[in-house]
Design an enzyme around this catalytic site. Sequence first.
Site, short mmCIF file in Angstrom:
data_model
loop_
_atom_site.label_atom_id
_atom_site.label_comp_id
_atom_site.label_asym_id
_atom_site.label_seq_id
_atom_site.Cartn_x
_atom_site.Cartn_y
_atom_site.Cartn_z
N THR A 1 -130.54 -89.64 54.26
CA THR A 1 -130.52 -90.74 55.13
C THR A 1 -132.18 -91.44 54.99
O THR A 1 -131.95 -92.50 55.72
CB THR A 1 -130.25 -90.41 56.45
OG1 THR A 1 -131.18 -89.45 56.88
CG2 THR A 1 -128.83 -89.68 56.65
N GLY B 1 -116.62 -86.55 64.16
CA GLY B 1 -116.31 -87.32 65.34
C GLY B 1 -116.94 -86.30 66.43
O GLY B 1 -116.50 -86.16 67.72
N LYS B 2 -117.84 -85.54 65.99
CA LYS B 2 -118.50 -84.54 66.96
C LYS B 2 -119.08 -85.23 68.36
O LYS B 2 -118.90 -84.77 69.51
CB LYS B 2 -119.91 -83.99 66.31
CG LYS B 2 -119.35 -83.16 65.02
CD LYS B 2 -120.44 -82.58 64.31
CE LYS B 2 -121.49 -83.48 63.86
NZ LYS B 2 -120.90 -84.40 62.70
N GLY C 1 -125.47 -89.56 63.11
CA GLY C 1 -125.00 -90.68 63.85
C GLY C 1 -123.82 -90.50 64.58
O GLY C 1 -122.87 -90.16 64.02
N HIS C 2 -123.90 -90.16 65.85
CA HIS C 2 -122.57 -89.89 66.56
C HIS C 2 -122.33 -91.17 67.40
O HIS C 2 -122.89 -91.42 68.16
CB HIS C 2 -123.12 -88.68 67.63
CG HIS C 2 -123.56 -87.35 66.76
ND1 HIS C 2 -123.82 -86.23 67.57
CD2 HIS C 2 -123.62 -87.34 65.43
CE1 HIS C 2 -123.99 -85.58 66.31
NE2 HIS C 2 -123.91 -86.04 65.27
N GLN D 1 -124.51 -83.16 61.65
CA GLN D 1 -124.09 -82.63 60.32
C GLN D 1 -122.96 -81.72 60.23
O GLN D 1 -122.13 -81.70 61.37
CB GLN D 1 -125.18 -82.09 59.35
CG GLN D 1 -126.41 -83.03 59.07
CD GLN D 1 -127.30 -83.39 60.35
OE1 GLN D 1 -127.88 -82.51 60.88
NE2 GLN D 1 -127.60 -84.56 60.77
N VAL E 1 -106.72 -89.15 68.77
CA VAL E 1 -105.85 -90.15 68.20
C VAL E 1 -106.33 -91.45 68.38
O VAL E 1 -105.57 -92.57 68.34
CB VAL E 1 -104.31 -89.97 68.88
CG1 VAL E 1 -103.74 -88.77 68.46
CG2 VAL E 1 -104.53 -90.02 70.53
N ASP F 1 -119.59 -86.52 60.25
CA ASP F 1 -118.93 -87.62 60.80
C ASP F 1 -117.57 -87.21 61.01
O ASP F 1 -116.38 -88.15 60.99
CB ASP F 1 -119.15 -88.89 59.72
CG ASP F 1 -120.30 -89.23 59.19
OD1 ASP F 1 -121.32 -89.08 60.29
OD2 ASP F 1 -120.50 -89.52 58.05
P1 GDP Z 1 -119.98 -87.77 64.23
O1 GDP Z 1 -121.07 -87.85 63.34
O2 GDP Z 1 -119.35 -86.31 64.00
O3 GDP Z 1 -120.31 -87.81 65.78
O4 GDP Z 1 -118.99 -88.78 63.84
P2 GDP Z 1 -119.41 -90.35 63.72
O5 GDP Z 1 -119.57 -90.87 64.82
O6 GDP Z 1 -120.31 -90.51 62.41
O7 GDP Z 1 -118.08 -90.92 62.83
C1 GDP Z 1 -116.74 -90.70 63.42
C2 GDP Z 1 -116.21 -92.01 63.64
O8 GDP Z 1 -114.80 -92.10 63.89
C3 GDP Z 1 -116.73 -92.93 64.74
O9 GDP Z 1 -116.84 -94.32 64.45
C4 GDP Z 1 -115.72 -92.73 65.91
O10 GDP Z 1 -115.73 -93.82 66.79
C5 GDP Z 1 -114.59 -92.72 65.24
N1 GDP Z 1 -113.39 -91.67 65.51
C6 GDP Z 1 -113.56 -90.28 66.39
N2 GDP Z 1 -112.35 -89.97 66.81
C7 GDP Z 1 -111.46 -91.03 66.29
C8 GDP Z 1 -110.08 -90.82 66.14
O11 GDP Z 1 -109.43 -89.89 66.65
N3 GDP Z 1 -109.54 -91.81 65.56
C9 GDP Z 1 -110.15 -92.97 65.03
N4 GDP Z 1 -109.55 -93.95 64.71
N5 GDP Z 1 -111.39 -92.94 65.03
C10 GDP Z 1 -112.10 -91.95 65.63
P1 IMO Z 2 -123.69 -86.62 61.51
O1 IMO Z 2 -124.36 -85.79 62.70
C1 IMO Z 2 -122.75 -87.38 57.39
C2 IMO Z 2 -126.13 -86.32 54.52
C3 IMO Z 2 -126.73 -87.48 53.55
C4 IMO Z 2 -127.04 -86.68 52.37
C5 IMO Z 2 -127.57 -85.29 53.07
C6 IMO Z 2 -129.05 -84.93 53.04
O2 IMO Z 2 -123.35 -88.00 62.04
O3 IMO Z 2 -122.27 -85.90 61.21
P2 IMO Z 2 -130.63 -85.88 55.03
O4 IMO Z 2 -131.02 -87.20 55.37
O5 IMO Z 2 -130.08 -84.92 56.14
O6 IMO Z 2 -131.62 -84.92 54.27
O7 IMO Z 2 -129.61 -85.87 54.00
O8 IMO Z 2 -126.67 -85.04 53.88
N1 IMO Z 2 -126.08 -86.26 56.01
C7 IMO Z 2 -124.85 -86.72 56.68
N2 IMO Z 2 -123.65 -87.01 56.33
N3 IMO Z 2 -123.07 -87.08 58.63
C8 IMO Z 2 -124.38 -86.84 59.03
O9 IMO Z 2 -124.82 -86.51 60.26
C9 IMO Z 2 -125.30 -86.39 57.96
N4 IMO Z 2 -126.70 -86.17 58.02
C10 IMO Z 2 -127.06 -86.18 56.60
O10 IMO Z 2 -125.84 -88.55 53.57
O11 IMO Z 2 -125.94 -86.57 51.85
MG MG Z 3 -122.07 -89.19 62.16
#
Ligand code: GDP
Ligand code: IMO
Ligand code: MG
Length: 428
Positions: free
Chosen positions: A128, A15-16, A40-41, A223, A414, A13
């Site tokens: 998850t 911000g990939k 979840g991206h 991840q 940002v 999570d």
């Molecule tokens: P990922 O799994 O690495 O793609 O990241 P997620 O989407 O799960 O979580 C990142 C969260 O931060 C999302 O809700 C994005 O919309 C948000 N986000 C990403 N970059 C920024 C940033 O620079 N600032 C803020 N405030 N939110 C951001």
């Molecule tokens: P993104 O791509 C954050 C965590 C789960 C748990 C562990 C194992 O959005 O960054 P799993 O279902 O993979 O067997 O769970 O890994 N986990 C994540 N945490 N972001 C993710 O993906 C994750 N995918 C799995 O919460 O701790």
């Molecule tokens: Mg995510």
Amino acid sequence: MSTYVVVGLQYGDEGKGKITDVLSAKSDYVVRFQGGDNAGHTVYVGDEKFVLHLLPSGVLQCKGKCIIANGVVVNPKAFMKEIAQIEEKGLRTDHVYISRRAHVIMPYHILLDTYREEDEDGTQIGTTKKGIGPCYEDKISRVGIRMVDLLNPEVLREKIEKNLKTKNSLFEKYFGKPTLDIDEIYNEFIEIGEKLKDRIVDTEVELNQAIKDGKNVLFEGAQALMLDIDFGTYPYVTSSSPTTGGVCTGAGVPPTSLQNLIGVAKAYTTRVGNGPFPTELHDDLGEKIRQIGHEFGATTGRPRRTGWLDLLSLKHATMINGINNLVITKLDVLSGISSLKIATKYKTEDGKIIDYFTSSTTKLYNYEPIYEELEGWDEDITKARTYDELPANAKKYIEFIESYLGINVYLVSVGPERSQNIIRKELF
Ligand code: GDP
Ligand code: IMO
Ligand code: MG
């Protein structure tokens, strides 16, 4: 040859998705190489929010192809649902393909994952519950079902039959749960194969050819390193290799073809699920960061645990991945915090000071982070688009990270919107 790899450096999570979306505008291919719909991206286009789980985040603006490569575990039902959601928004999906070699997440994988997590013996990982671990188990045990098998009725039936023998016995005898019916699963998955047949293709030859032809090929990690099966906080990890090395086995491209290795880290740390987290905040500030940063899981909605930036784990992550370009996201979330802490060392349980990450997950629970304190800033930085527009203390924060890791931060994010970036160097 122009290859780009985006990987997470913390606990996911980072911000990939947002960074992949930005880079995908100029990419000919965007490729997922590991994980599944546990990811979840999130991408914001204006006010419109997209959350991609299985589809590469490039689906929104890549003009070439989006590939789900062999290293991904695919829940085809989740795939079809996501395709429908994207199409409902008026976007194309005819450029999305799945490798014939990718393994299929079957209903028994999801049940097994769920039952294990419900077992109240204190060993829950906090997964998850998407069936990721059990599907990779079957792949490694050589009993897995691959996407190509959905196109071959005889093989599919034989494989489901074999798998159900052991799985049903486990459900009935160990978990005390109902067994699954072979015909029901077989009929459902043969139908799925028929629906998806035009998208199920060989991907490795085309990807290697594209790289040879000098096309821009972008690999999107899910991840992150601290959830890596080998180098993360085992057993509180996922079941794949979300590393730059994972690209080679997960997409079938050689290590020599990988050039721009982009590591994404938040300006602080979050984690969902169980496991050690040395810099975790259990106070009001941790809650404030959760609220301001909207730190709730994009896949499960669970509140994310929050804490200070941990440079020891980041150094471990950049070393294993060979990162040559850093991205720092969510710097805006730290505005208004007067003093910012960054962990640079740990104190072990016997009082030793160490500056490297440990392989002992159990010990990590007792390690105490030693922090450097940096002055914060009050300004809203969400409208900054050049590095010089950042307050002096925000720049010091970035430069502290760069100097500790010895890697340049090429992009500072940002805000969540696609355009909220400070790009210090164009990679394309
Ligand atoms: P990922 O799994 O690495 O793609 O990241 P997620 O989407 O799960 O979580 C990142 C969260 O931060 C999302 O809700 C994005 O919309 C948000 N986000 C990403 N970059 C920024 C940033 O620079 N600032 C803020 N405030 N939110 C951001
Ligand atoms: P993104 O791509 C954050 C965590 C789960 C748990 C562990 C194992 O959005 O960054 P799993 O279902 O993979 O067997 O769970 O890994 N986990 C994540 N945490 N972001 C993710 O993906 C994750 N995918 C799995 O919460 O701790
Ligand atoms: Mg995510």
